[in-house]
Structures are given as structure tokens and as C-alpha cells.
Design an enzyme around this catalytic site. Structure first.
Site, PDB file in Angstrom:
ATOM      1  N   THR A  35      -2.462  -3.371 -13.111  1.00 39.60           N
ATOM      2  CA  THR A  35      -2.007  -3.966 -11.786  1.00 39.60           C
ATOM      3  C   THR A  35      -3.029  -4.771 -10.844  1.00 39.60           C
ATOM      4  OG1 THR A  35      -2.641  -1.863 -10.602  1.00 39.60           O
ATOM      5  CG2 THR A  35      -0.383  -1.746 -11.464  1.00 39.60           C
ATOM      6  N   GLU A  45      -1.546   4.713 -16.797  1.00 41.48           N
ATOM      7  CA  GLU A  45      -0.278   4.540 -16.361  1.00 41.48           C
ATOM      8  C   GLU A  45       0.365   5.545 -16.878  1.00 41.48           C
ATOM      9  OE1 GLU A  45       0.555   2.542 -13.869  1.00 41.48           O
ATOM     10  OE2 GLU A  45      -1.324   1.356 -14.085  1.00 41.48           O
ATOM     11  N   PHE A  57      -5.527  -6.848  -8.803  1.00 44.22           N
ATOM     12  CA  PHE A  57      -6.577  -7.814  -9.291  1.00 44.22           C
ATOM     13  C   PHE A  57      -7.096  -7.572 -10.686  1.00 44.22           C
ATOM     14  CE2 PHE A  57      -7.380  -7.654  -4.756  1.00 44.22           C
ATOM     15  CZ  PHE A  57      -7.260  -8.846  -4.399  1.00 44.22           C
ATOM     16  N   TYR A 107     -12.828   1.359   7.297  1.00 45.56           N
ATOM     17  CA  TYR A 107     -13.158   0.571   5.750  1.00 45.56           C
ATOM     18  C   TYR A 107     -14.756   0.362   5.599  1.00 45.56           C
ATOM     19  CZ  TYR A 107     -12.542  -1.318   1.232  1.00 45.56           C
ATOM     20  OH  TYR A 107     -12.450  -1.556  -0.004  1.00 45.56           O
TER      21      TYR A 107
END
Ligand code: NAD
Ligand code: NA
Length: 395
Positions: free
Chosen positions: A50, A74, A52, A234
Site C-alpha cells: 500500500t 496483509e 508509498f 508529529y
């Protein structure tokens, strides 16, 4: 079965195989129109299913005909229960790659573990002999340390003070203030253990010691900086410490690869809607304003546009355009003064009432549902689909 989105909080519990396939095919088409001169030939992508990482796999395969091994974590489908989106993405990618005569195999499991590392090493030895590029694009909330068995959990918290700012619930559009308590105890160390550079270095050390890294080998991991608005939660928060550690690891890797002229890089990428970023408070509001501004200026990019530019204009171009801290910057357009000034101005005005007009809440939502294969153009969601999709090159 008929598959519909089923959301719970920041996640969607279902995924649509046809929508995921469409997304992958669209990314492939984009890259086919932009080949990479002297691009990589044998590529290992950790976190390949998924965001990048998937974009990196597609850019390698379709930009320079690279053989790719993808590692990811996954959930496979069960009868009546769809797989996670990365499963369907990987199946779609491999089916198309094989049709186009490209080598593509995948390993589904915990990349932090010794077992998955050994399995990957074995596959490289058997099929490719060596690799010339490793993309490290993991985003995980937890890591079990392979040597000690200790399980670490990362947290997204400020350091020192409580952080109070606005955020948006993108499902309801409600803009409201939230406060996030500062981290405590081992939060910083735990977050570094999960999202810092140790595991990246472990992969490189193993593959180097087994002589499967080519001369002039390159490896890249992805980081984020962002604006002062999100800094407390962040870049100056717990996750920022992990990114500092990841960035420092790039230099250590380069040092450890001197004899083969290998290089470790960090690329600072743009803020985008992914499964990982939707869960971070304040970021969804920032992204919905950022999207609006960047789309208006004609400089909006998704993962595939970002990675195409990373490969063609940085990693495999003459000049990496490193910043003063030695990082590649494809967040350059996001961080432009005119973009940031406009976002900051809109931030002051953002309320539940104004956001639909001054921000791109609609674009946010579409991107979010797209991650799971929903709201994708050209897909008939009323049609029965087979959820039991097989990834043809899964080991
Ligand atoms: P993502 O959630 O889309 O992708 C995560 C990938 O990691 C998936 O392929 C998943 O299967 C895999 N993964 C997770 N845990 C795993 C495990 N234990 N073993 C094997 N695979 C595992 O995330 P993304 O947004 O593409 O993030 C990738 C990197 O890019 C992260 O380092 C992130 O910090 C960075 N980044 C993200 C943004 C953003 O805005 N999304 C911006 C800049 C940098
Ligand atoms: Na990824």
C-alpha cells in the site's frame, strides 16, 4: 459477494478487489509514460502493498523493468470476508506484472521477524542472486523484537506539554478542538523501537553479510517533517524521535556499505492520505487544507507521482538535491512558502461550517475510500465479486 465499505473510526474493515485493481492499474499506466533512465533492476520493497511502498514497487517494475520482491503484512480473504486492501493491491500488481513478463513475487508476514528475513534472503538467493535496491516503507504501530521477543507499541504523542489544536473527523466533517496529553514512561523509546531505523539496519546487515547486495546498491526509507502546525504531535513528538533515528540510520548504512559503494538515503515525502496518516490527530485537517491549496496551484501529487519524481528527479538523476541534513526532499512543493502561508491562513478560518468550501474534505474522503478500493471510477459496486483473490507469486 457484494462488498461495501464498513468503517470503524479511522479504519475501513472491508476492501474491494476490483477497486484496488483499478487503483493499481492506474498507477502502472502513469509510470509507463515516465520511464526511469538507469533505474533499478532487482528490487526488494519492505511494505510493498500500500501507500508509498506499493508506488515504489510499481515505479521500479514499470519505470525500469525491475524484478521485484514485495514483503508486507496483509490479511488474506476468507469466504464472505474480504482481504485487507494491500492483499488485493498485490494480487493486481502481480497479475499484471506477470502478464507483462516481469518477475514479481511476494512474502506475507512480519518483516520485523527473523523468519521473514530468512525467507526473503532465500528467495533473493534462489531467484535474483542479488538486489540493487531496497525500499524500506514500513508503517506499523507495533514491533516484536526478533532477538528479545519484547513487544513494543508506538504512540503518537507530544513530548513535554499537552498539545491542543483543531482536528477534523473526516467522516462527519466536524472540526473540533482536541488535546493530546504528553507522552510518559518509555513512550519515546518504544516508538523509536517500532518506527526508528533498527529494523532497516538489520535487513541491510543480514543481506550484506550474505553477499546479496550489488555493487552501487542503494536503499531508501521514507520520512516526514511537515509544518509548524503539526510539529508538536508529529516531528517534535514521539514519532518525530523515531524519524530522527531512521534518518540517522541512513548514514550508518552508507558507512557500513562503503566497500560496495552502497548508499542509504532517507526521502522526506509529502503528507498524503494513507492508512497510517488517517490515524494521526490534526493531520487530517492539515491534509484537507493542503490538498485544496496544492490542487489550486496545480502541484498536488499522490503516492505514485511522489515516487516517480523521487526516482526520476532524485535517486536516479544527476543530483539528489540533498538538504543540509543530507535528506532527499520530495516534500519540496508541500513546504513551499506560498503553500504553507496559505494553509496557515485557512487554518485560522477552518470550522465545521467553512471547511467544505475552504478545504478539500471531499478529496480527503475520496482518497480515504480509494485506499480500500471504494469510490473508484469505473467500478460497478453492485456487481458480485469474488473475494477469494489469490496472489499468484505469494511464497
Ligand atoms: P501504509 O500504511 O500505506 O503502508 C505500510 C506498509 O507496511 C504496508 O505494505 C503494510 O503491509 C506494511 N507493514 C506494516 N507492518 C508490517 C510488518 N510487521 N511486516 C511487514 N509489512 C508490514 O503507509 P505509508 O503511508 O505508505 O507509509 C510508509 C512510510 O512512509 C512510513 O515510514 C511513513 O512514515 C512514511 N511517510 C508517510 C507519509 C504520509 O503522509 N502517509 C508522508 C511521509 C512519509
Ligand atoms: Na507503504
Amino acid at each position: 459477494m457484494i462488498i461495501e465499505p464498513k468503517t470503524r473510526g479511522f479504519i475501513c474493515l472491508t476492501a474491494h478487489p476490483k477497486g484496488c485493481e483499478q487503483n493499481v492499474l492506474k498507477q502502472i499506466e502513469y509510470i509507463k509514460s515516465k520511464p526511469t533512465t538507469n533505474g533499478p533492476k532487482k528490487v526488494l520493497v519492505i511494505g510493498a502493498s500500500t501507500g508509498f511502498g506499493l508506488a515504489s514497487r510499481i515505479t521500479s517494475a514499470y519505470g525500469s523493468n525491475a524484478s521485484t520482491i514485495g514483503v508486507f503484512f496483509e490479511k488474506p480473504p476468507k469466504e464472505g470476508r474480504p482481504a485487507s486492501p494491500g492483499w488485493y493491491n498485490s494480487a493486481a500488481f502481480e497479475n499484471q506484472a506477470h502478464k507483462d513478463g516481469l518477475y514479481a513475487k511476494s512474502i506475507n508476514g512480519d518483516a520485523f521477524s527473523n523468519e521473514i528475513k530468512d525467507q526473503t534472503l532465500k528467495l533473493i538467493k534462489e531467484d535474483l542472486g542479488e538486489i540493487d535496491m531496497l525500499v524500506y516503507s514500513l508503517a506499523s504501530p507495533v514491533r516484536t523484537h526478533p532477538n528479545t521477543g519484547k513487544r513494543y507499541k508506538s504512540v503518537l504523542k507530544p513530548i513535554g506539554d499537552t498539545f491542543t489544536n483543531n482536528t477534523v473527523d473526516f467522516h462527519t466533517g466536524e472540526v473540533k478542538e482536541i488535546s493530546i496529553e504528553p507522552c510518559s514512561g518509555d513512550d519515546i523509546d518504544n516508538t523509536i523501537a517500532v518506527m526508528g531505523g533498527e529494523d532497516w539496519q538489520m535487513w541491510i546487515d543480514l543481506l550484506k553479510s550474505e553477499n546479496v547486495l550489488s555493487k552501487d546498491f542503494k536503499t531508501v526509507a521514507y520520512s516526514y517533517i511537515g509544518p509548524s502546525l503539526t510539529e508538536a504531535v508529529y516531528r517534535k513528538g514521539t514519532i518525530g524521535r523515531a524519524k530522527d533515528d531512521l534518518e540517522a540510520t541512513a548514514f550508518k548504512i552508507t558507512e557500513s556499505l562503503k566497500d560496495i559503494n552502497g548508499k542509504g538515503y532517507v526521502s522526506v515525502n509529502k503528507a498524503l492520505v494513507t492508512q497510517a496518516s488517517s490515524a494521526i490527530p490534526v493531520i487530517p485537517l492539515y491534509i484537507s487544507l493542503l490538498y485544496k491549496v496544492m490542487k489550486e496551484k496545480g502541484i498536488h501529487e499522490g503516492c505514485i507521482e511522489q515516487i516517480e519524481r523521487l526516482f526520476n528527479e532524485r535517486l536516479y538523476a544527476e543530483d539528489l538535491q540533498l538538504d543540509e541534513q543530507g535528506r532527499i526532499r520530495v516534500d519540496d512543493w508541500e513546504m513551499r512558502d506560498d503553500v504553507q502561508a496559505k494553509v496557515l491562513e485557512l487554518w485560522q478560518e477552518a470550522t465545521t461550517e467553512t471547511l467544505p468550501t475552504i478545504g478539500d474534505l471531499e478529496g480527503y474522503k475520496i482518497d480515504f475510500f480509494n485506499l480500500f478500493g471504494f469510490d473508484v471510477e469505473g467500478v460497478d459496486y453492485d456487481k458480485d465479486v469474488d473475494e477469494m483473490v489469490v496472489i499468484p507469486g505469494l511464497q
